[in-house]
Design an enzyme around this catalytic site. Structure first.
Site, mmCIF file in Angstrom:
data_model
loop_
_atom_site.group_PDB
_atom_site.id
_atom_site.type_symbol
_atom_site.label_atom_id
_atom_site.label_comp_id
_atom_site.label_asym_id
_atom_site.label_seq_id
_atom_site.Cartn_x
_atom_site.Cartn_y
_atom_site.Cartn_z
ATOM 1 N N ASN A 80 8.933 -0.613 12.488
ATOM 2 C CA ASN A 80 9.671 -0.277 11.265
ATOM 3 C C ASN A 80 10.970 0.397 11.708
ATOM 4 O O ASN A 80 10.983 1.589 12.014
ATOM 5 C CB ASN A 80 8.814 0.650 10.397
ATOM 6 C CG ASN A 80 9.483 0.973 9.078
ATOM 7 O OD1 ASN A 80 10.628 0.597 8.832
ATOM 8 N ND2 ASN A 80 8.766 1.691 8.226
ATOM 9 N N ARG B 185 8.904 -4.717 9.673
ATOM 10 C CA ARG B 185 9.096 -4.439 8.254
ATOM 11 C C ARG B 185 10.550 -4.742 7.878
ATOM 12 O O ARG B 185 11.481 -4.332 8.568
ATOM 13 C CB ARG B 185 8.820 -2.969 7.978
ATOM 14 C CG ARG B 185 9.046 -2.634 6.552
ATOM 15 C CD ARG B 185 8.730 -1.203 6.254
ATOM 16 N NE ARG B 185 8.913 -0.995 4.838
ATOM 17 C CZ ARG B 185 9.051 0.195 4.300
ATOM 18 N NH1 ARG B 185 9.010 1.269 5.049
ATOM 19 N NH2 ARG B 185 9.212 0.317 3.008
ATOM 20 N N HIS C 247 8.051 -1.762 -2.101
ATOM 21 C CA HIS C 247 6.666 -1.341 -1.814
ATOM 22 C C HIS C 247 5.661 -2.492 -1.955
ATOM 23 O O HIS C 247 4.476 -2.274 -2.166
ATOM 24 C CB HIS C 247 6.190 -0.227 -2.774
ATOM 25 C CG HIS C 247 6.912 1.059 -2.637
ATOM 26 N ND1 HIS C 247 7.271 1.820 -3.728
ATOM 27 C CD2 HIS C 247 7.350 1.728 -1.562
ATOM 28 C CE1 HIS C 247 7.897 2.901 -3.322
ATOM 29 N NE2 HIS C 247 7.963 2.875 -2.013
ATOM 30 N N ARG D 195 15.309 10.646 -6.253
ATOM 31 C CA ARG D 195 15.980 9.651 -7.106
ATOM 32 C C ARG D 195 15.698 9.935 -8.578
ATOM 33 O O ARG D 195 14.576 10.302 -8.940
ATOM 34 C CB ARG D 195 15.481 8.236 -6.779
ATOM 35 C CG ARG D 195 15.828 7.779 -5.384
ATOM 36 C CD ARG D 195 15.471 6.306 -5.205
ATOM 37 N NE ARG D 195 15.518 5.940 -3.801
ATOM 38 C CZ ARG D 195 14.456 5.530 -3.103
ATOM 39 N NH1 ARG D 195 13.273 5.417 -3.669
ATOM 40 N NH2 ARG D 195 14.596 5.229 -1.824
ATOM 41 N N GLU E 274 0.097 0.058 4.868
ATOM 42 C CA GLU E 274 1.096 -1.008 4.942
ATOM 43 C C GLU E 274 1.118 -1.660 6.323
ATOM 44 O O GLU E 274 1.282 -2.875 6.443
ATOM 45 C CB GLU E 274 2.478 -0.459 4.588
ATOM 46 C CG GLU E 274 2.571 -0.081 3.121
ATOM 47 C CD GLU E 274 3.763 0.780 2.792
ATOM 48 O OE1 GLU E 274 4.780 0.230 2.385
ATOM 49 O OE2 GLU E 274 3.683 2.012 2.940
#
Ligand code: AMP
Length: 403
Positions: free
Chosen positions: A7, A89, A178, A239, A384
């Site tokens: 990643n 990823r 996601h 956010r 993941e």
């Protein structure tokens, strides 16, 4: 089969080596501050953690990780040949990549082309691929896209009601994120429900520092809360989530800032952090709220209310839901958040068992709904990297068959 999962970020590169025979983690770590002052590489294996001097660039980072993995005293494999494939990823697959894909030069170029949609992530993801190709040219590499699971959304879910010509020209639409996490937890849900995933309907709530809610029908994503970018949707750590676009213009003119500056503010200074003034971290904000900090309480209220509204709208979209699933750092760990999100939903057939919710065991799949709840409620820890490694194995097996 051993799979290395990468990643890559702009100044970091996380790695995991998994044994896919047993689906277990062999080693993992992070190359931090790549190209910056005092870079470091962490390495966790067999319950120990070591730290090494880091790298000047991504290629050097990959080389150092491989050296660490094969080190004769502390390594976990004897040679690079034990690594069967690498899974990378990728944050944005856009309209091009609808599933995990074997990497070649053209794929890397397309990932780079999509950088406009994910300027912080896609260039770094591609850089990680190029570095691996250079260091291990003969090992197959697979790209796994955060957006791919949402490629099944119907037009009415992914379109914004903007001028159709602009949608066509600029491909402005909802892509979500996601996806690997939502796909993993719905597969886990199918397993515990003892159903084929193709017959599972669920609302999956990935709530962490970044959060997204997804409506899943017959095992496929039919709607998701994140949009063209991860800024849309529920209230997150830093956010804002959904906001009237006019706020951007208002802030630009009142604070004398550019659109880029305001977007940076909406991404990095808002959410739990902006409202509470305490922290983007849910635990810290909760601590402050319990201690009487009113703004911290308000921030948590906003987050829980925004998630509740998405769950409600997706229950309407699905018109028949097996389960609501909580995952991600907050979804998996905060009983308070889950209780607050689900309170007063009994009339929709959603009843939490507060005792089960409070006494859940961390890191395990847990059923936390009351017996009289029409819709089951689960906590399912996400993985993941395992999902990425499973995809990588599938693609490599197909490749071997076709040879
Ligand atoms: P993630 O982005 O999925 O790693 O999630 C990060 C968020 O999870 C942060 O806001 C953390 O405060 C929250 N989190 C992690 N562990 C816990 C915990 N034990 N209780 C409550 N929140 C937690």
């Amino acid at each position: 089969m051993k799979i290395l999962i990468i990643n890559a970020g702009s100044s970091s590169l996380k790695y995991q080596l998994l044994d896919m025979k047993t689906e277990t983690l062999i080693a993992k770590g992070n190359c931090e501050k790549i190209g910056l002052a005092d870079p470091v590489i962490s390495y966790k294996h067999d319950g120990k953690e070591d730290v090494f001097k880091g790298a000047k660039n991504h290629e050097e980072a990959i080389k150092k990780v491989l050296d660490i993995l094969v080190d004769k005293d502390n390594g976990v494999i004897k040679s690079f040949d034990e690594i069967d494939a690498i899974g990378h990823r990728v944050v944005m697959g856009g309209w091009i990549f609808k599933e995990s894909t074997l990497i070649d030069d053209k794929v890397i170029e397309q990932i780079e082309k999509l950088s406009e949609m994910a300027p912080l992530h896609n260039p770094a993801n591609a850089m990680g691929m190029r570095a691996c190709k250079k260091v291990m040219p003969n090992i197959p590499q697979v790209a796994i896209f955060d957006t791919a699971f949402h490629a099944t959304m119907p037009e009415k879910a992914y379109m914004y009601a903007i001028k159709y010509e602009d949608y066509e020209k600029y491909r402005i639409r909802r892509y979500g994120a996601h996806g690997t996490s939502h796909r993993y937890v719905v597969q886990e849900l199918a397993r515990v429900l003892n159903k084929d995933v193709k017959s599972v309907n669920a609302v999956t709530c990935h709530i962490g520092n970044g959060s997204s809610i997804t409506a899943i029908k017959n095992g496929e994503s039919v709607d998701t809360s994140m949009g063209l970018t991860p800024l849309q949707g529920v209230v997150m750590g830093t956010r804002s989530g959904d906001i009237d676009p006019s706020v951007v213009q208002f802030l630009c003119s009142h604070k004398n800032q550019t659109v880029d500056e305001v977007l940076n503010y909406l991404n990095k200074e808002c959410g739990l952090l902006g409202v509470s003034g305490v922290s983007s971290d849910h635990r810290e904000t909760t601590k402050a709220a319990v201690g009487g900090n009113k703004r911290a309480k308000l921030a948590l209220d906003l987050l829980a209310y925004s998630v509740k509204k998405y769950i409600g709208s997706y229950l309407a979209v699905l018109n028949g839901t097996d389960a609501i699933v909580f995952t991600g750092g907050i979804g998996e760990n905060s009983a308070e958040a889950r209780e607050q999100i689900l309170e007063n939903m009994e009339n929709l057939g959603v009843v939490l068992d507060k005792e089960k919710n409070n006494n859940f065991k961390r890191g395990q799949v847990e059923l936390i709904s009351a017996d009289n709840s029409k819709i089951k409620i689960y906590v399912i820890p996400t993985d993941e990297e395992l999902m990425m490694a499973r995809d990588t194995v599938q693609i490599v097996k197909k490749l071997k068959k076709s040879k």
